[in-house]
Design a protein around this motif. Structure first.
Motif, short mmCIF file in Angstrom:
data_model
loop_
_atom_site.label_atom_id
_atom_site.label_comp_id
_atom_site.label_asym_id
_atom_site.label_seq_id
_atom_site.Cartn_x
_atom_site.Cartn_y
_atom_site.Cartn_z
N ASN A 204 29.48 18.81 4.78
CA ASN A 204 28.39 19.25 5.65
C ASN A 204 28.93 20.28 6.64
OD1 ASN A 204 26.32 19.61 7.47
ND2 ASN A 204 26.21 17.46 8.11
N THR A 207 29.17 19.60 10.54
CA THR A 207 29.97 18.49 11.06
C THR A 207 31.03 18.99 12.03
OG1 THR A 207 29.66 17.17 9.04
CG2 THR A 207 31.53 16.60 10.45
N THR A 324 24.19 9.65 13.27
CA THR A 324 24.98 10.84 12.89
C THR A 324 26.35 10.86 13.55
OG1 THR A 324 23.98 12.14 14.66
CG2 THR A 324 22.90 12.21 12.50
#
Length: 375
Positions: A204, A207, A324
């Motif tokens: 990702n 991130t 998250t």
């Protein structure tokens, strides 16, 4: 690590607390921990407070590494005597503490020198950058190896100056993790776990990776990750100034930046790697980063249940997630595990062990020494 206070009660031995003869150096006052004054000498190690400076007649002082619980008392006004330390530690002492250069004596590793008639050799401690073990060989007295803070490694058994002293010296030992439950893996194994975890999370592009560190210490993890990903790592200007003292190889130094907009990897104080702090960081970077992955590199994670229950030994890390936010607790330590302490003691066979952490000068200290001696 914080050092325990001594009881202040003198030992009844006729040779004194350090085994000094009547003709040898005077013993220290009762308030000075015995692991901070070298037996057979008048040398003080890692103890620079005003009380020590005013009370101890000492010309030669020794600093094993640049952590605050060891250098406390060093500052721009220090004039008590010469401070012997490694090149990296010397640069940090001058930069951060402003200690006068004429008070510092730089000692390269594996380079014996004579100090007041005592042969002194600084050895790699495998702790933070610049950290050293110090071997003292006073004439007519038992040699002393002071480990400072260290991570024992089998390579230490190859040190030429230690091999002939097996069974012949006293050992002042870093006993930070001197309990059986602290059987964490090798540093390289934990490092590999972290690299694999980063690769698994890096899919990702949104991130942000956080790596906990100290003023100095734990650099290896974020530097290796930055090199692996070939991406910049953000460090604060203060941290950058510290890292500039280390003489990093160009492949690492070129990856450092003090502009956080250039990096998705950040080195932060260890206390900032927690779900609570990471939630605040997520708000700060809202719209830029959608996920935050933090790494807590410390042997104390062992207390948090980082265990491989099938083998009954420490695992390489544990992943926790809340939305998250992801935290990896990894037992990456720059102090020796209990197993490493026992192995080092078994190899060195010291005449006496003086614990430097958790030493109560009583039952606790005796229990630690008993645990370290092979059955």
């Amino acid at each position: 690590m914080r050092r325990a206070k001594t009881s202040g009660k003198p030992q009844s031995s006729a040779t004194g607390r350090f085994g000094h003869s009547a003709a040898g150096p005077a013993g220290p006052p009762g308030w000075l921990p015995e692991w901070q004054m070298v037996p057979g000498t008048n040398f003080v190690v890692d103890k620079f407070g005003r009380k020590t400076q005013d009370s101890i007649k000492c010309k030669s002082w020794f600093l094993t590494h640049f952590h605050s619980d060891h250098y406390q008392g060093l500052n721009s006004r220090y004039k008590a005597g010469l401070v012997f330390c490694t090149p990296i530690t010397a640069r940090l002492v001058q930069q951060r503490l402003k200690t006068p250069a004429d008070r510092i004596r730089i000692v390269p590793l594996n380079t014996p020198l004579m100090v007041e008639g005592v042969r002194v050799t600084f050895l790699e401690a495998n702790h933070c950058p610049g950290a050293a073990m110090i071997l003292f060989e006073p004439p007519g007295a038992v040699p002393v190896l002071h480990t400072g803070d260290c991570r024992c490694h089998t390579s230490m058994q190859l040190e030429p100056c230690l091999q002939p002293l097996r069974g012949k010296l006293n050992l002042i030992l870093d006993t930070t993790y001197c309990q059986p439950q602290y059987d964490f893996p090798l540093q390289q194994q934990v490092l590999q776990f972290v690299l694999e975890a980063v690769k698994a999370e890096a899919f990702n592009p949104g991130t942000l990776f956080l790596f906990g560190s100290y003023t100095i210490g734990k650099e290896r993890l974020f530097l290796e990750v930055a090199r692996l990903l070939q991406q910049k790592v953000y460090v604060s200007p203060t941290k950058k100034a510290v890292l500039d003292c280390l003489g990093l190889a160009p492949e690492y130094a070129s990856l450092l930046t003090t502009n956080d907009s250039e990096a998705r990897i950040q080195a932060v104080p260890l206390w900032m790697v927690s779900l609570k702090q990471m939630a605040r960081i997520a708000k700060h970077y809202k719209g830029r980063f959608s996920t935050i992955v933090g790494f807590q590199p410390t042997g104390w994670t062992q207390k948090s249940g980082v265990q491989d229950t099938e083998r009954g030994r420490a695992s390489h890390g544990r992943r926790r997630q809340k939305g998250t936010l992801i935290v990896y607790q990894v037992p990456y330590s720059e102090h020796s595990s209990f197993r490493e302490l026992r192995e080092f003691v078994a190899w060195l066979q010291p005449r006496r062990i003086i614990p430097s952490v958790g030493n109560d000068s009583g039952p606790k200290a005796r229990d630690m020494v008993a645990a370290l001696r092979p059955a």
